[in-house]
Design a protein around this motif. Sequence first.
Motif, PDB file in Angstrom:
ATOM      1  N   GLY A  10     -30.358  21.781  -7.453  1.00  0.00           N
ATOM      2  CA  GLY A  10     -29.084  22.036  -8.108  1.00  0.00           C
ATOM      3  C   GLY A  10     -27.879  21.403  -7.438  1.00  0.00           C
ATOM      4  O   GLY A  10     -26.784  21.406  -7.999  1.00  0.00           O
ATOM      5  N   LEU A  11     -28.050  20.854  -6.245  1.00  0.00           N
ATOM      6  CA  LEU A  11     -26.906  20.232  -5.578  1.00  0.00           C
ATOM      7  C   LEU A  11     -26.421  18.978  -6.291  1.00  0.00           C
ATOM      8  O   LEU A  11     -25.290  18.552  -6.103  1.00  0.00           O
ATOM      9  N   ASP A  12     -27.249  18.405  -7.143  1.00  0.00           N
ATOM     10  CA  ASP A  12     -26.869  17.191  -7.862  1.00  0.00           C
ATOM     11  C   ASP A  12     -26.192  17.492  -9.203  1.00  0.00           C
ATOM     12  O   ASP A  12     -25.805  16.588  -9.925  1.00  0.00           O
ATOM     13  N   LYS A  13     -26.005  18.765  -9.526  1.00  0.00           N
ATOM     14  CA  LYS A  13     -25.418  19.154 -10.810  1.00  0.00           C
ATOM     15  C   LYS A  13     -23.910  19.357 -10.666  1.00  0.00           C
ATOM     16  O   LYS A  13     -23.447  20.018  -9.742  1.00  0.00           O
ATOM     17  N   ALA A  14     -23.162  18.758 -11.595  1.00  0.00           N
ATOM     18  CA  ALA A  14     -21.706  18.914 -11.591  1.00  0.00           C
ATOM     19  C   ALA A  14     -21.342  20.353 -11.926  1.00  0.00           C
ATOM     20  O   ALA A  14     -21.949  20.984 -12.785  1.00  0.00           O
ATOM     21  N   GLY A  15     -20.328  20.866 -11.243  1.00  0.00           N
ATOM     22  CA  GLY A  15     -19.845  22.210 -11.518  1.00  0.00           C
ATOM     23  C   GLY A  15     -18.624  22.174 -12.414  1.00  0.00           C
ATOM     24  O   GLY A  15     -18.148  21.103 -12.818  1.00  0.00           O
ATOM     25  N   ASN A  16     -18.079  23.324 -12.726  1.00  0.00           N
ATOM     26  CA  ASN A  16     -16.888  23.436 -13.553  1.00  0.00           C
ATOM     27  C   ASN A  16     -15.653  23.179 -12.687  1.00  0.00           C
ATOM     28  O   ASN A  16     -15.315  23.986 -11.823  1.00  0.00           O
ATOM     29  N   THR A  17     -14.994  22.072 -12.907  1.00  0.00           N
ATOM     30  CA  THR A  17     -13.806  21.712 -12.118  1.00  0.00           C
ATOM     31  C   THR A  17     -12.526  21.858 -12.925  1.00  0.00           C
ATOM     32  O   THR A  17     -11.515  21.264 -12.592  1.00  0.00           O
ATOM     33  N   SER A  18     -12.552  22.661 -13.975  1.00  0.00           N
ATOM     34  CA  SER A  18     -11.355  22.829 -14.790  1.00  0.00           C
ATOM     35  C   SER A  18     -10.422  23.899 -14.225  1.00  0.00           C
ATOM     36  O   SER A  18      -9.442  24.260 -14.860  1.00  0.00           O
ATOM     37  N   ASN A  19     -10.714  24.409 -13.029  1.00  0.00           N
ATOM     38  CA  ASN A  19      -9.848  25.400 -12.415  1.00  0.00           C
ATOM     39  C   ASN A  19      -8.579  24.750 -11.880  1.00  0.00           C
ATOM     40  O   ASN A  19      -8.461  23.529 -11.827  1.00  0.00           O
ATOM     41  N   LYS A  20      -7.607  25.537 -11.478  1.00  0.00           N
ATOM     42  CA  LYS A  20      -6.289  25.038 -11.064  1.00  0.00           C
ATOM     43  C   LYS A  20      -6.359  24.011  -9.930  1.00  0.00           C
ATOM     44  O   LYS A  20      -5.606  23.058  -9.904  1.00  0.00           O
ATOM     45  N   HIS A  21      -7.269  24.205  -9.009  1.00  0.00           N
ATOM     46  CA  HIS A  21      -7.333  23.330  -7.841  1.00  0.00           C
ATOM     47  C   HIS A  21      -8.334  22.193  -7.985  1.00  0.00           C
ATOM     48  O   HIS A  21      -8.322  21.257  -7.203  1.00  0.00           O
TER      49      HIS A  21
END
Length: 103
Positions: A10-21
């Motif tokens: 799972g380290l190669d999977k993009a996460g949700n980066t739509s947060n404020k930071h």
Amino acid sequence: MKPEDFFFQGLDKAGNTSNKHGPSANLVSVQKIAGLNTLGLIHFQFNIGAVPAVAIASVSSQNPGLITIANPVLASNPSISDDVLAKAFQLDKQTVDWLQAQF
């Protein structure tokens, strides 16, 4: 030790980066990767590119987690003096004011 002690799916999977930071983190500890060495340093990473990036870092802690510095520094109450922040981060006061307005 065996090869599986150094693997985490799972380290190669993009996460949700739509947060404020913007960042997303997969927190992985020795409970998930038995081969991790828990002795290391604190690291800072910043993506200067125009496309998403994946970074893998190992930090030491008996109590691992994600620590963000922006909120306690830029949104503290009472606030840290603009003069102090400008000097600490080698910025002008206008930039410090802009950064504080983001929080």
